[in-house]
Design an enzyme around this catalytic site. Structure first.
Site, PDB file in Angstrom:
ATOM      1  N   TRP A 102       0.830  -1.212   0.000  1.00 32.04           N
ATOM      2  CA  TRP A 102       0.000   0.000   0.000  1.00 32.04           C
ATOM      3  C   TRP A 102       0.856   1.250   0.000  1.00 32.04           C
ATOM      4  CZ3 TRP A 102      -4.383  -0.904  -1.941  1.00 32.04           C
ATOM      5  CH2 TRP A 102      -5.071  -2.089  -1.657  1.00 32.04           C
ATOM      6  N   ASP A 172      -1.822   6.758   6.403  1.00 32.94           N
ATOM      7  CA  ASP A 172      -2.815   5.821   5.884  1.00 32.94           C
ATOM      8  C   ASP A 172      -3.083   4.820   7.005  1.00 32.94           C
ATOM      9  OD1 ASP A 172      -4.275   3.792   4.744  1.00 32.94           O
ATOM     10  OD2 ASP A 172      -2.925   3.438   3.058  1.00 32.94           O
ATOM     11  N   LYS A 196     -12.236  -2.133   6.553  1.00 33.23           N
ATOM     12  CA  LYS A 196     -11.536  -3.017   7.487  1.00 33.23           C
ATOM     13  C   LYS A 196     -12.088  -2.872   8.903  1.00 33.23           C
ATOM     14  CE  LYS A 196      -8.409  -3.195   3.963  1.00 33.23           C
ATOM     15  NZ  LYS A 196      -7.678  -2.317   3.072  1.00 33.23           N
TER      16      LYS A 196
END
Ligand SMILES: *Cc1c(COP(=O)(O)O)cnc(C)c1O
Length: 360
Positions: A102, A172, A196
């Site tokens: 990511w 993030d 999530k």
């Protein structure tokens, strides 16, 4: 109806009480005679849902004044572009910590607009750890420092908040937001995809300091500019209304359970159970370095990878699903976000022990 224990990395399990309440309110929300999905986003009913969700999120994270909370579309990946478009001018220097897939995607987007320095990388050890503060080669003139607080694929987590000095810190936090208390005042901007730890996919939550809003470069698409989103309370256009509603129910539940200190204690308990089971066996191994282990995503391998298929098959038969590891790590990965009950982790540990006895 049989609910499984779902160890998916995302979209991930939601609290069953929240799903039940959604079902309860599906056709008629609070006597409005319609579903939240059918409501005007400008009407009183939905505005109350949005305001309550924001207030509850602010309470959970103790968001100080001077920060906006936005509910945006495009998931976390849209933030990979919005952050450089809004926080840096053309070709300005920006710092990124590279801790895996990511981070790499965020870096690739930023490179379209900025001069990116990778201030630390754990690529050499297949992202099995996160760098320490001392390892960060920070640039005092960077427009911001970006890092990924939990690395969903590699199963590593920062257990400290990097000190960026006066440079705005951007995080993030997609896969560990709301899993533990954080000091929001340390950050310029925090973003997280919802699927999530928060709610349905397709939405991102952005917490951004007021002074970082309103500086987007001129060619920034309006939808990607924080300013119109902030000025219109996330309703510049039609927001993801149903996702905001479900997220709001999750926030209420976390508050009722005692807030993020209580959530963190539960996450420490659950992750310790699983890591202990792995560490106490010769049959399972964890590829991540001890000090960097994630409380949310626990990767592990079997001593004999030829048993992977059998492990997954028997686990699924026992109601333990989505345990297959990411292809870049191999083996298994158990994602145990807030909504995974301790019974789910206990059931997984029992299954792992019995599988190891059978095949060890
Ligand atoms: C899942 C994830 C993303 C991507 O989220 P999308 O909503 O699919 O864009 C980004 N960063 C991290 C750390 C993630 O876990």
């Amino acid at each position: 109806m049989a609910r499984v224990f779902n160890f998916s990395a995302g979209p991930a399990a939601l609290p069953v009480e929240v799903l039940e309440q959604v079902r309860e309110e599906m056709l008629d929300w609070h006597g409005e005679g319609m579903s939240v999905m059918e409501m005007s986003h400008r009407g009183k009913a939905f505005v109350s849902i949005l305001e309550q969700a924001e207030a509850d999120l602010r309470e959970l994270l103790a968001v100080p004044s001077g920060y906006k909370v936005l509910f945006l579309q495009g998931g976390a990946s849209a933030q990979f572009s919005m952050v450089p478009l809004n926080l840096a001018s053309d070709n300005q220097a920006v710092d990124y910590v590279n801790t895996g897939s990511w981070s790499k995607k965020a870096i690739a987007e930023a490179k379209r607009y900025c001069q990116v320095s990778e201030v630390a990388s754990s690529a050499a050890v297949n992202f099995s750890r996160v760098p320490t503060q001392q390892e960060l080669q920070l640039n005092k003139d960077a427009a911001y420092l970006h890092y990924t607080s939990n690395n969903t694929i590699f199963g590593t987590e920062f257990h400290y908040v990097p000190d960026a000095g006066t440079v705005p810190l951007v995080c993030d936090a997609s896969s560990n937001i709301l899993s533990r208390p954080i000091d929001v005042s340390r950050f310029g901007l925090i973003y997280a995809g919802a699927q999530k730890n928060i709610g349905p996919a397709g939405m991102a939550i952005v917490i951004v300091r007021d002074d970082l809003i309103g500086k987007a470069r001129p060619q920034t698409p309006t939808m990607m500019d924080y300013l119109p989103q902030a000025e219109n309370d996330s309703c510049y256009n039609t927001p993801p209304t149903f996702a905001i509603y479900v997220a709001g129910l999750v926030f209420k539940k976390l508050l009722a359970e005692g807030g993020l200190e209580a959530v963190e204690a539960m996450n420490i308990q659950k992750s310790s159970m699983l890591y202990t089971a792995i560490d106490n066996s010769d049959f399972y191994q964890c590829p991540t370095e001890l000090a960097s282990r994630s409380r949310m995503n626990v990767p592990f391998t079997l001593a004999n990878s030829e048993l992977d298929g059998e492990f997954l098959k028997q686990a699924a038969a026992a109601g333990l699903v989505t345990l297959k590891g990411h292809r870049s790590v191999g083996g298994m990965r158990a994602s145990i976000y807030n909504a995974m009950p301790v019974e789910g982790v206990a059931a997984l540990v029992d299954f792992m022990e019995s599988f190891a006895r059978q095949h060890g």
